[in-house]
Motif scaffolding. Structure first.
Motif: not given
Length: 275
Positions: A38, A42, A173, A191, A201, A205, A208, A229-230, A234, A255
């Motif tokens: 991930t 990104i 989240t 998302g 996931m 995150l 990230v 951005c995530y 998604g 991503l």
């Protein structure tokens, strides 16, 4: 009261890709490979290291740190404490992911020890936020549990209280993401439901978020930019995925190809003052 618009997620993403921050991760066995992939997708650079003998050297060359307590052992807890101490000492941002804190006393002990080193961000789901804030003693593990309107409001209040107590940013989240520093709050829409059907996931995150913190003075807005951005990736992946298996490669591609100029990124955020 709604205030001025937060930091452009596109600008934050553009900066990340230009600087390629090195993110030191002490994460769980389940999340190592997904997290590394991930971060690479990104535009950041991942480094996984949990041996105490190299923590200080790794910390010296890293831009940020992400700590995830998902699969603990006594030696890992000591390494986490050392890494957090180094980050705190050197003024480098770091993220705490208190995975399943309500599930065991060992996880609670680890989090109490790590909070002494003042994380820049706590990234957690609603049940983990409630447990950290002292409003829930037990949890199902990594699942967020009830995310209805009443539960979300209760957890949001707990996030604000936790942010004020710990003097940090709390990124909660779930179906709707809530990021707060105790004075301001940013909600992030987007998302896809399949994100909750893929392991690691949330763990990825957190790393990230750590990547986005590199070089930013406003931790709240940098965190919200990461979440936007995530969420965008998604949502894009979910449009063509048929299930969790096909979602993962589509998410990685989303991503990697995420457009920093997309107007949808900024539109996902709403910044308000906390009363």
């Amino acid at each position: 009261m709604t205030t001025s618009h937060p930091l452009s997620p596109g600008n934050a993403l553009r900066r990340l890709r230009q600087t390629t921050p090195l993110v030191h991760n002490i994460t769980n066995h389940v999340a190592m490979t997904p997290t590394a992939n991930t971060l690479l997708a990104i535009g950041a650079s991942p480094l996984m290291a949990h041996a105490q003998q190299e923590i200080q050297e790794i910390s010296a060359i890293s831009a940020t740190l992400s700590i995830n307590i998902g699969t603990l052992s006594p030696s890992w807890i000591e390494a986490m404490q050392l890494a957090a101490m180094c980050a705190h000492r050197d003024g480098k941002p770091w993220v705490l992911d208190p995975v399943g804190i309500g599930a065991s006393s060992l996880r609670q002990y680890a989090c109490r020890a790590l909070l002494e080193y003042r994380p820049s961000v706590i990234r957690a789901n609603a049940s983990e936020v409630l447990a950290l804030a002292g409003e829930m003693n037990q949890g199902r593990g990594v699942d967020s549990g009830d995310d209805g309107e009443d539960a979300l409001e209760r957890a949001s209040r707990a996030a604000i209280s936790l942010a004020r107590t710990q003097n940090c940013v709390v990124a909660m989240t779930g179906r709707v993401d809530v990021v707060t520093d105790g004075q301001r709050q940013i909600t992030i829409q987007g998302g896809h439901a399949l994100m909750g059907r893929v392991t690691a996931m949330g763990c990825a995150l957190s790393s990230v978020v750590a990547a986005f913190l590199a070089g930013h003075d406003d931790t709240l807005q940098a965190t919200a930019a990461a979440l936007a951005c995530y969420a965008e990736a998604g949502e894009t992946a979910g449009q063509s995925a048929q299930g969790p298996g096909s979602f993962v490669p589509r998410f990685m591609d989303a991503l990697y190809t995420l457009d920093a100029d997309s107007p949808l990124l900024a539109s996902r955020l709403e910044l308000t003052d906390v009363t």
